[in-house]
Design a protein around this motif. Structure first.
Motif, PDB file in Angstrom:
ATOM      1  N   ILE A  37      59.048   3.246  -1.596  1.00 30.81           N
ATOM      2  CA  ILE A  37      57.816   2.885  -0.897  1.00 30.81           C
ATOM      3  C   ILE A  37      58.044   2.777   0.604  1.00 30.81           C
ATOM      4  N   VAL A  38      59.145   2.151   0.975  1.00 32.56           N
ATOM      5  CA  VAL A  38      59.324   1.741   2.367  1.00 32.56           C
ATOM      6  C   VAL A  38      59.659   2.911   3.292  1.00 32.56           C
ATOM      7  N   LEU A  39      60.511   3.833   2.848  1.00 33.45           N
ATOM      8  CA  LEU A  39      61.012   4.843   3.777  1.00 33.45           C
ATOM      9  C   LEU A  39      59.940   5.827   4.268  1.00 33.45           C
ATOM     10  N   PRO A  40      59.030   6.337   3.409  1.00 38.64           N
ATOM     11  CA  PRO A  40      57.969   7.190   3.962  1.00 38.64           C
ATOM     12  C   PRO A  40      57.116   6.466   5.005  1.00 38.64           C
ATOM     13  N   LEU A  41      56.860   5.168   4.788  1.00 38.28           N
ATOM     14  CA  LEU A  41      56.074   4.394   5.748  1.00 38.28           C
ATOM     15  C   LEU A  41      56.878   4.100   7.006  1.00 38.28           C
ATOM     16  N   LEU A  42      58.187   3.895   6.842  1.00 33.26           N
ATOM     17  CA  LEU A  42      59.061   3.686   7.994  1.00 33.26           C
ATOM     18  C   LEU A  42      59.072   4.922   8.891  1.00 33.26           C
ATOM     19  N   ALA A  43      59.107   6.106   8.260  1.00 32.31           N
ATOM     20  CA  ALA A  43      59.093   7.358   9.035  1.00 32.31           C
ATOM     21  C   ALA A  43      57.843   7.459   9.891  1.00 32.31           C
ATOM     22  N   GLU A  44      56.706   7.082   9.312  1.00 30.80           N
ATOM     23  CA  GLU A  44      55.434   7.240  10.016  1.00 30.80           C
ATOM     24  C   GLU A  44      55.188   6.107  11.013  1.00 30.80           C
ATOM     25  N   THR A 162      60.126  -4.184  -3.191  1.00 32.61           N
ATOM     26  CA  THR A 162      60.229  -3.855  -1.766  1.00 32.61           C
ATOM     27  C   THR A 162      58.860  -3.694  -1.131  1.00 32.61           C
ATOM     28  N   GLY A 163      57.875  -3.213  -1.903  1.00 35.60           N
ATOM     29  CA  GLY A 163      56.516  -3.125  -1.375  1.00 35.60           C
ATOM     30  C   GLY A 163      55.977  -4.492  -1.000  1.00 35.60           C
ATOM     31  N   TYR A 164      56.185  -5.466  -1.858  1.00 39.12           N
ATOM     32  CA  TYR A 164      55.705  -6.819  -1.566  1.00 39.12           C
ATOM     33  C   TYR A 164      56.524  -7.486  -0.456  1.00 39.12           C
ATOM     34  N   LEU A 165      57.831  -7.239  -0.447  1.00 38.91           N
ATOM     35  CA  LEU A 165      58.657  -7.784   0.633  1.00 38.91           C
ATOM     36  C   LEU A 165      58.247  -7.198   1.979  1.00 38.91           C
ATOM     37  N   ALA A 166      57.946  -5.887   1.982  1.00 38.67           N
ATOM     38  CA  ALA A 166      57.511  -5.252   3.229  1.00 38.67           C
ATOM     39  C   ALA A 166      56.177  -5.814   3.693  1.00 38.67           C
ATOM     40  N   ALA A 167      55.251  -6.060   2.748  1.00 35.30           N
ATOM     41  CA  ALA A 167      53.949  -6.617   3.114  1.00 35.30           C
ATOM     42  C   ALA A 167      54.089  -8.036   3.665  1.00 35.30           C
ATOM     43  N   GLU A 168      55.064  -8.779   3.146  1.00 37.66           N
ATOM     44  CA  GLU A 168      55.225 -10.184   3.532  1.00 37.66           C
ATOM     45  C   GLU A 168      56.094 -10.348   4.776  1.00 37.66           C
ATOM     46  N   TYR A 169      57.190  -9.549   4.873  1.00 42.31           N
ATOM     47  CA  TYR A 169      58.182  -9.791   5.914  1.00 42.31           C
ATOM     48  C   TYR A 169      58.422  -8.602   6.840  1.00 42.31           C
ATOM     49  N   LEU A 259      44.260   2.368   1.509  1.00 40.66           N
ATOM     50  CA  LEU A 259      44.704   1.409   0.514  1.00 40.66           C
ATOM     51  C   LEU A 259      45.661   0.415   1.167  1.00 40.66           C
ATOM     52  N   SER A 260      45.671  -0.810   0.671  1.00 39.45           N
ATOM     53  CA  SER A 260      46.584  -1.820   1.204  1.00 39.45           C
ATOM     54  C   SER A 260      48.015  -1.472   0.827  1.00 39.45           C
ATOM     55  N   LEU A 261      48.971  -2.058   1.554  1.00 43.39           N
ATOM     56  CA  LEU A 261      50.381  -1.817   1.261  1.00 43.39           C
ATOM     57  C   LEU A 261      50.726  -2.294  -0.148  1.00 43.39           C
ATOM     58  N   ALA A 262      50.109  -3.376  -0.587  1.00 47.76           N
ATOM     59  CA  ALA A 262      50.360  -3.881  -1.942  1.00 47.76           C
ATOM     60  C   ALA A 262      49.883  -2.876  -2.988  1.00 47.76           C
ATOM     61  N   ARG A 263      48.696  -2.259  -2.758  1.00 47.07           N
ATOM     62  CA  ARG A 263      48.199  -1.261  -3.719  1.00 47.07           C
ATOM     63  C   ARG A 263      49.020   0.024  -3.689  1.00 47.07           C
ATOM     64  N   ILE A 264      49.462   0.418  -2.506  1.00 51.34           N
ATOM     65  CA  ILE A 264      50.341   1.585  -2.411  1.00 51.34           C
ATOM     66  C   ILE A 264      51.640   1.301  -3.170  1.00 51.34           C
ATOM     67  N   GLY A 265      52.152   0.081  -3.011  1.00 43.94           N
ATOM     68  CA  GLY A 265      53.356  -0.309  -3.734  1.00 43.94           C
ATOM     69  C   GLY A 265      53.154  -0.288  -5.240  1.00 43.94           C
ATOM     70  N   LEU A 266      51.977  -0.736  -5.695  1.00 50.79           N
ATOM     71  CA  LEU A 266      51.683  -0.726  -7.127  1.00 50.79           C
ATOM     72  C   LEU A 266      51.642   0.697  -7.676  1.00 50.79           C
TER      73      LEU A 266
END
Length: 411
Positions: A37-44, A162-169, A259-266
């Protein structure tokens, strides 16, 4: 005078070591899941890579290196033993989370994924080979189902976490601390608790003419000549081609619909979760029903699911689509490995598994490159439609060329 007792084959006989290897493969999957989840979003969002082809270079590097490492993992496992290869894979994986946490530019991310590809190729290939060694011919489908289920349930659970950790922290460093813990635990268990299984394969092989097969002969047979082995290899490549697409572009596609980060993570976690849990059933079913038609149906179901992703534009539609994609992949993934175990002789089976996984994980690199180019030229939906068509074609090839390989079903 004491005598050395010959290794005994079977799941029940070797249950403790088998379950230990299942747990270790879950840690291997967790190493992969930290990126889903995290790396594609990190790239962008962090490195501002606007071209899809550039953003997917981490998958290209990962897939190419993992594919090559799979090949050598099989050869080295035959030459040096399974356990040293497994331990080496974990040593190589230790720096990956740290590189992702501290990366000042995208080049560090690529370097981390080169190491991750080596880690995954050595550790996942070796746990597959060791489980096939232990269980013998009767329960290979079940064994591969349990192995792949553990790995991909861990991918899903880690992706969700990691999706929830990214949304929170935030995108760094919290999500990658999980990977650091997985690497340390995997290395400790592999070093202190895992036992060598190469003797089980030698015991099953006995003395036959197959022991003289060269690595080049094994490569040619698995890749091109033997109908079941080569059909499995092409299906594996296309399966991971569409997984590379899902890994690299699905989070970005979902984000375009706000979509929210939580929904993308789901959504990102649901696909490997269904894939992982369903393999607990599909691996065993392939022992009962046979391999060929489960593989064919799984590839065609994946094609339908990808078409639904391309046509969808809402969370509910994508929820159904990624669930079907996970189910189709679960029908294929352990069954392809069981097919290799059915056909390849124990004396060269580890090398055949390595060649198959070379082709299969080469699909990550092909998928990243193809999906990135198509998405840059015509948009993400066109990339998804194209991969759906390729996946359907792969299923039809398996239907036309493959024969049933299960020892009981092909009599």
């Amino acid at each position: 005078m004491s005598t050395v007792r010959a290794p005994r084959l079977g799941l029940r006989t070797n249950l403790a070591q088998f379950l230990l290897l299942v747990a270790i493969n879950a840690l291997v999957g967790g190493m992969l899941g930290q990126e889903r989840i995290v790396l594609p979003l990190l790239a962008e969002q962090t490195f501002h890579l606007t071209a899809y082809t550039s953003a997917l270079t981490f998958i290209l590097a990962f897939g190419a290196v993992k594919a090559a490492t799979n090949f050598f993992a099989g050869t080295w496992s035959d030459r040096y033993g399974r356990k040293p290869v497994l331990v080496a894979g974990w040593l190589i994986g230790l720096p990956v989370p740290l590189l992702l946490i501290w990366a000042p530019n995208w080049g560090w991310v690529i370097a981390a994924n080169v190491l991750l590809g080596m880690n995954q190729g050595l550790t996942w290939s070796t746990t597959v080979i060791m489980k096939i060694d232990l269980v013998g011919p009767a329960r290979r489908g079940l064994a591969m189902g349990l192995n792949e289920a553990a790995g991909y349930v861990a991918v899903a659970a880690t992706a969700m976490a990691t999706g929830y950790l990214a949304a929170e922290y935030g995108l760094r460093p919290a999500p990658f601390l999980l990977g650091a813990a997985f690497a340390a635990l995997g290395l400790g268990l592999s070093t202190l608790a895992v036992r060598e299984t190469r003797g089980h394969a030698h015991h099953e092989a006995g003395r036959t003419e197959h022991q003289g097969m060269t690595t080049r002969q094994v490569f040619t047979l698995t890749s091109f000549k033997e109908p079941a082995l080569s059909s499995a290899s092409q299906a594996g490549l296309v399966n991971n081609l569409n997984d590379g697409l899902a890994w690299g572009l699905f989070p970005i596609l979902f984000a375009t619909q706000h979509l929210s980060l939580a929904r993308i993570g789901l959504l990102g976690a649901l696909y490997p979760a269904v894939w992982g849990f369903a393999q607990l059933a599909t691996g065993a079913l392939s022992d009962r029903w046979g391999r060929k038609w489960l593989i064919t149906a799984g590839m065609l179901l994946q094609a339908v699911a990808l078409a639904l992703v391309a046509a969808g534009n809402s969370f509910g539609q994508w929820l159904v689509a990624v669930s079907l994609l996970g189910l189709g992949t679960a029908m294929v993934y352990p069954t392809l490995l069981a097919t290799i175990g059915d056909v390849a002789h124990p004396a060269w089976r580890a090398r055949s598994v390595g060649v198959y996984r070379l082709w299969r994980d080469g699909g990550f690199a092909v998928g990243a490159l193809l999906a990135g180019i198509l998405a840059d030229l015509w948009g993400i939906p066109v990339a998804v439609w194209t991969v759906a068509a390729l996946t359907a074609a792969s299923g039809l090839i398996a239907a036309a060329r493959m024969y049933e390989t299960h020892p009981r079903r092909n009599r």
